[in-house]
Write a protein that holds these residues in place. Structure first.
Motif, PDB file in Angstrom:
ATOM      1  N   GLU A 170       2.657   1.506  -3.177  1.00  0.00           N
ATOM      2  CA  GLU A 170       1.820   2.055  -4.382  1.00  0.00           C
ATOM      3  C   GLU A 170       1.613   3.513  -4.315  1.00  0.00           C
ATOM      4  OE1 GLU A 170      -2.993   1.583  -5.693  1.00  0.00           O
ATOM      5  OE2 GLU A 170      -2.180   0.506  -3.798  1.00  0.00           O
ATOM      6  N   SER A 171       1.447   4.003  -3.017  1.00  0.00           N
ATOM      7  CA  SER A 171       1.084   5.521  -3.004  1.00  0.00           C
ATOM      8  C   SER A 171       2.388   6.389  -3.193  1.00  0.00           C
ATOM      9  CB  SER A 171       0.583   5.686  -1.343  1.00  0.00           C
ATOM     10  OG  SER A 171       0.453   7.211  -1.179  1.00  0.00           O
ATOM     11  N   ARG A 225      -1.135  -3.154  -9.350  1.00  0.00           N
ATOM     12  CA  ARG A 225      -2.035  -2.122  -8.945  1.00  0.00           C
ATOM     13  C   ARG A 225      -2.128  -0.954  -9.772  1.00  0.00           C
ATOM     14  NH1 ARG A 225      -2.048  -1.973  -2.283  1.00  0.00           N
ATOM     15  NH2 ARG A 225      -2.562  -4.213  -2.026  1.00  0.00           N
ATOM     16  N   LEU A 226      -1.060  -0.441 -10.110  1.00  0.00           N
ATOM     17  CA  LEU A 226      -1.101   0.884 -10.770  1.00  0.00           C
ATOM     18  C   LEU A 226      -1.184   0.453 -12.386  1.00  0.00           C
ATOM     19  CD1 LEU A 226       2.058   2.474  -9.039  1.00  0.00           C
ATOM     20  CD2 LEU A 226      -0.135   3.144  -9.041  1.00  0.00           C
ATOM     21  N   ALA A 272       2.708  -3.703  -6.437  1.00  0.00           N
ATOM     22  CA  ALA A 272       2.445  -2.282  -6.544  1.00  0.00           C
ATOM     23  C   ALA A 272       2.299  -2.022  -8.041  1.00  0.00           C
ATOM     24  CB  ALA A 272       3.592  -1.355  -5.873  1.00  0.00           C
ATOM     25  N   ARG A 277       2.384   6.203  -7.050  1.00  0.00           N
ATOM     26  CA  ARG A 277       1.280   7.138  -7.786  1.00  0.00           C
ATOM     27  C   ARG A 277       1.770   8.591  -7.596  1.00  0.00           C
ATOM     28  NH1 ARG A 277      -2.558   5.589  -4.725  1.00  0.00           N
ATOM     29  NH2 ARG A 277      -2.281   7.019  -3.037  1.00  0.00           N
ATOM     30  N   ASP A 301       0.872  -1.261  -0.157  1.00  0.00           N
ATOM     31  CA  ASP A 301      -0.050  -0.180  -0.016  1.00  0.00           C
ATOM     32  C   ASP A 301       0.818   1.242  -0.089  1.00  0.00           C
ATOM     33  OD1 ASP A 301      -2.301  -1.431   0.239  1.00  0.00           O
ATOM     34  OD2 ASP A 301      -2.348  -1.572   2.298  1.00  0.00           O
TER      35      ASP A 301
END
Length: 228
Positions: A14-15, A55-56, A52, A18, A11
């Motif tokens: 990923e943040s 997810r992106l 990650a 992003r 998480d």
């Protein structure tokens, strides 16, 4: 009380990725550094990095070309409205643009609902409006208000309007807690929305559009003041 979400390392990564993409650290069209370099740079394993990335890619920010590498996607040219919640989390500036679309789409939905609503839907709108006035706190009023707008979209008979309505609400969910100002008084909130429901129930298309434009403009101004 709600349990606080527990962030995993995926998480967090990923943040971070992003934000690095949306801030331009990794510009559109550029290939990211090799996985081993990135993993070392973020102090994570390559397995974590791959999760990650997955997810992106699903979110539409990255694309992978086998044997070439992972590239930042041109999300403004190729992306869809499902990216909006992510973009709002990155920059609240997006909220004003969302509200501009909310005004135009909301007014059109009210007009169409006035022309097409069934008797059952008109009765449902009255019931949902009452629920706005009876809601016990600002959060509940806001959620009850949203249900009125969902019902208006359904009353158009056009499922695309329903999906657009859902998309716009989902778009500002990340900052919803800061947008409660129009909903602190349940009876006042009901009073603002009542002319829209009245016009739709009466089948007054032009009146519904005007009422919706007035309601959306007024609540937008209050919400943006609260967000500021």
């Amino acid at each position: 009380m709600e349990a606080l979400p527990r962030e995993t390392i995926v998480d967090v990564l990923e943040s971070r990725l992003r934000e690095d993409i949306l801030s331009g650290r990794h510009p559109v069209g550029a290939y990211l550094p090799p996985e081993r370099t990135l993993a070392d740079g973020y102090s994570v394993t390559r397995t974590t990095l791959k999760h990650a990335f997955g997810r992106l890619m699903q979110a539409g920010l990255l694309e992978t070309r086998h044997g070439v590498g992972t590239r930042v996607r041109d999300y403004l040219r190729l992306g869809g409205a499902d990216l909006l919640p992510m973009l709002v989390r990155h920059s609240p500036d997006w909220v004003e643009e969302i509200f501009e679309v909310r005004r135009s789409i909301g007014a059109l939905i009210a007009e169409r609902a006035a022309a097409r609503a069934t008797d059952r839907q008109r009765t449902e709108l009255r019931t949902l409006l009452t629920a706005v006035g009876d809601a016990p706190d600002a959060d509940a009023v806001q959620l009850a208000d949203i249900e009125v707008h969902r019902a208006l979209a359904h009353a158009t008979g056009n499922r695309v309007y329903v999906l657009l309505t859902n998309t716009l609400f989902n778009a500002y969910l990340p900052v919803r807690a800061a947008l409660k100002a129009p909903f602190t008084d349940a009876q006042v909130a009901r009073g603002r929305l009542e002319p829209v429901v009245d016009a739709v129930v009466d089948g007054d298309e032009a009146g519904a559009r005007r009422a919706a434009e007035g309601y959306l403009t007024a609540t937008e101004r209050i919400m943006l003041e609260g967000l500021a």
